[in-house]
Design a protein around this motif. Sequence first.
Motif, PDB file in Angstrom:
ATOM      1  N   SER A   1       3.488  -4.438  -1.344  1.00  0.00           N
ATOM      2  CA  SER A   1       3.525  -3.520  -0.073  1.00  0.00           C
ATOM      3  C   SER A   1       3.200  -2.190  -0.349  1.00  0.00           C
ATOM      4  O   SER A   1       3.103  -1.580   0.886  1.00  0.00           O
ATOM      5  CB  SER A   1       5.019  -3.706   0.618  1.00  0.00           C
ATOM      6  OG  SER A   1       5.856  -2.974  -0.154  1.00  0.00           O
ATOM      7  N   ARG A   2       2.889  -1.807  -1.668  1.00  0.00           N
ATOM      8  CA  ARG A   2       2.357  -0.586  -1.829  1.00  0.00           C
ATOM      9  C   ARG A   2       1.010  -0.508  -2.270  1.00  0.00           C
ATOM     10  O   ARG A   2       0.713  -1.129  -3.575  1.00  0.00           O
ATOM     11  CB  ARG A   2       3.166   0.114  -2.832  1.00  0.00           C
ATOM     12  CG  ARG A   2       4.836   0.198  -2.166  1.00  0.00           C
ATOM     13  CD  ARG A   2       5.472   0.978  -2.983  1.00  0.00           C
ATOM     14  NE  ARG A   2       4.915   2.153  -3.740  1.00  0.00           N
ATOM     15  CZ  ARG A   2       5.252   2.371  -4.968  1.00  0.00           C
ATOM     16  NH1 ARG A   2       5.917   1.710  -5.902  1.00  0.00           N
ATOM     17  NH2 ARG A   2       4.769   3.491  -5.388  1.00  0.00           N
ATOM     18  N   SER A   3       0.055   0.149  -1.661  1.00  0.00           N
ATOM     19  CA  SER A   3      -1.368   0.281  -2.200  1.00  0.00           C
ATOM     20  C   SER A   3      -1.564   0.625  -3.648  1.00  0.00           C
ATOM     21  O   SER A   3      -2.327   0.460  -4.340  1.00  0.00           O
ATOM     22  CB  SER A   3      -2.222   0.757  -1.226  1.00  0.00           C
ATOM     23  OG  SER A   3      -2.022   2.000  -0.916  1.00  0.00           O
ATOM     24  N   GLY A   4      -0.726   1.462  -3.880  1.00  0.00           N
ATOM     25  CA  GLY A   4      -0.785   2.423  -5.023  1.00  0.00           C
ATOM     26  C   GLY A   4       0.146   1.664  -6.147  1.00  0.00           C
ATOM     27  O   GLY A   4       0.378   2.165  -7.384  1.00  0.00           O
ATOM     28  N   SER A   5       0.655   0.490  -5.972  1.00  0.00           N
ATOM     29  CA  SER A   5       1.497  -0.176  -7.000  1.00  0.00           C
ATOM     30  C   SER A   5       0.517  -0.519  -8.052  1.00  0.00           C
ATOM     31  O   SER A   5      -0.467  -0.929  -8.272  1.00  0.00           O
ATOM     32  CB  SER A   5       1.624  -1.528  -6.312  1.00  0.00           C
ATOM     33  OG  SER A   5       2.830  -2.216  -7.210  1.00  0.00           O
TER      34      SER A   5
ATOM     35  N   ARG B   1      -4.693   0.454 -10.190  1.00  0.00           N
ATOM     36  CA  ARG B   1      -4.103   0.360  -9.189  1.00  0.00           C
ATOM     37  C   ARG B   1      -4.284  -0.689  -8.264  1.00  0.00           C
ATOM     38  O   ARG B   1      -5.472  -1.029  -8.147  1.00  0.00           O
ATOM     39  CB  ARG B   1      -4.002   1.767  -8.323  1.00  0.00           C
ATOM     40  CG  ARG B   1      -3.585   2.724  -9.242  1.00  0.00           C
ATOM     41  CD  ARG B   1      -2.192   2.708  -9.364  1.00  0.00           C
ATOM     42  NE  ARG B   1      -1.785   4.017 -10.126  1.00  0.00           N
ATOM     43  CZ  ARG B   1      -0.415   4.389 -10.145  1.00  0.00           C
ATOM     44  NH1 ARG B   1       0.573   3.699  -9.496  1.00  0.00           N
ATOM     45  NH2 ARG B   1      -0.024   5.323 -10.903  1.00  0.00           N
ATOM     46  N   TYR B   2      -3.219  -1.224  -7.395  1.00  0.00           N
ATOM     47  CA  TYR B   2      -3.532  -2.209  -6.464  1.00  0.00           C
ATOM     48  C   TYR B   2      -4.857  -2.103  -5.286  1.00  0.00           C
ATOM     49  O   TYR B   2      -5.626  -2.969  -5.074  1.00  0.00           O
ATOM     50  CB  TYR B   2      -2.251  -2.407  -5.496  1.00  0.00           C
ATOM     51  CG  TYR B   2      -2.333  -3.762  -4.639  1.00  0.00           C
ATOM     52  CD1 TYR B   2      -3.064  -4.885  -4.794  1.00  0.00           C
ATOM     53  CD2 TYR B   2      -1.576  -3.664  -3.652  1.00  0.00           C
ATOM     54  CE1 TYR B   2      -3.337  -5.773  -3.908  1.00  0.00           C
ATOM     55  CE2 TYR B   2      -1.664  -4.733  -2.649  1.00  0.00           C
ATOM     56  CZ  TYR B   2      -2.367  -5.824  -3.024  1.00  0.00           C
ATOM     57  OH  TYR B   2      -2.441  -6.764  -2.027  1.00  0.00           O
ATOM     58  N   TYR B   3      -5.007  -0.821  -4.919  1.00  0.00           N
ATOM     59  CA  TYR B   3      -5.853  -0.331  -4.130  1.00  0.00           C
ATOM     60  C   TYR B   3      -7.456  -0.621  -4.885  1.00  0.00           C
ATOM     61  O   TYR B   3      -8.625  -0.794  -4.099  1.00  0.00           O
ATOM     62  CB  TYR B   3      -5.803   1.065  -3.373  1.00  0.00           C
ATOM     63  CG  TYR B   3      -5.816   2.174  -4.524  1.00  0.00           C
ATOM     64  CD1 TYR B   3      -6.976   2.542  -4.968  1.00  0.00           C
ATOM     65  CD2 TYR B   3      -4.661   2.561  -4.665  1.00  0.00           C
ATOM     66  CE1 TYR B   3      -6.924   3.812  -5.987  1.00  0.00           C
ATOM     67  CE2 TYR B   3      -4.721   3.769  -5.563  1.00  0.00           C
ATOM     68  CZ  TYR B   3      -5.852   4.296  -6.164  1.00  0.00           C
ATOM     69  OH  TYR B   3      -5.739   5.355  -7.015  1.00  0.00           O
TER      70      TYR B   3
ATOM     71  N   GLU C   1       3.011 -10.945  -7.213  1.00  0.00           N
ATOM     72  CA  GLU C   1       4.037  -9.903  -7.590  1.00  0.00           C
ATOM     73  C   GLU C   1       4.869 -10.298  -8.849  1.00  0.00           C
ATOM     74  O   GLU C   1       5.196 -11.427  -9.100  1.00  0.00           O
ATOM     75  CB  GLU C   1       5.044  -9.884  -6.473  1.00  0.00           C
ATOM     76  CG  GLU C   1       4.637  -8.949  -5.360  1.00  0.00           C
ATOM     77  CD  GLU C   1       5.573  -8.580  -4.489  1.00  0.00           C
ATOM     78  OE1 GLU C   1       6.608  -7.927  -4.953  1.00  0.00           O
ATOM     79  OE2 GLU C   1       5.516  -8.568  -3.229  1.00  0.00           O
TER      80      GLU C   1
ATOM     81  N   ASP D   1       4.519  -4.285  -6.809  1.00  0.00           N
ATOM     82  CA  ASP D   1       4.959  -4.481  -5.122  1.00  0.00           C
ATOM     83  C   ASP D   1       3.710  -4.666  -4.175  1.00  0.00           C
ATOM     84  O   ASP D   1       3.086  -3.660  -4.216  1.00  0.00           O
ATOM     85  CB  ASP D   1       5.694  -2.947  -4.959  1.00  0.00           C
ATOM     86  CG  ASP D   1       6.279  -2.994  -3.667  1.00  0.00           C
ATOM     87  OD1 ASP D   1       5.847  -4.063  -2.754  1.00  0.00           O
ATOM     88  OD2 ASP D   1       7.040  -2.129  -3.165  1.00  0.00           O
TER      89      ASP D   1
END
Length: 128
Positions: free
Chosen positions: A46-50, A70-72, A84, A44
Amino acid sequence: MKYDTSSFPRVPVFCIDSKSFYASVECIRRGLPPLETFLVVIGDASRSGSVVLAASPPMKKNFGIKTGSRYYEVPRDPRIHVVEASMSTYLEFSISLPRLNVCTSTALMRAFFATIQVCMEPIFRRQE
């Protein structure tokens, strides 16, 4: 205990790491070389922790980003493609793969991905 496998069918088997497979499919969908492209598949955007569900080999080698990162943690670099996940695409792609001989050389893998890209083009067009 030994089993008699002589009656089992003998067919070529092509094994794919299903995590990197997602990243390879996304590269192919975009006309990018999977073994050279910086690409991550996330759950996702839209979520930095995705969670990173898949990372291309260059992401792992050059940035240390791998499945479970993690995405971040993904660097903000213009060379990196963040995508995605599209699980239905991966499923359709995997069940559509023809029976293939195992190939291990980089040149053969590039030829394989180029062939798959051409063969799978109708599937990708349907999903656009």
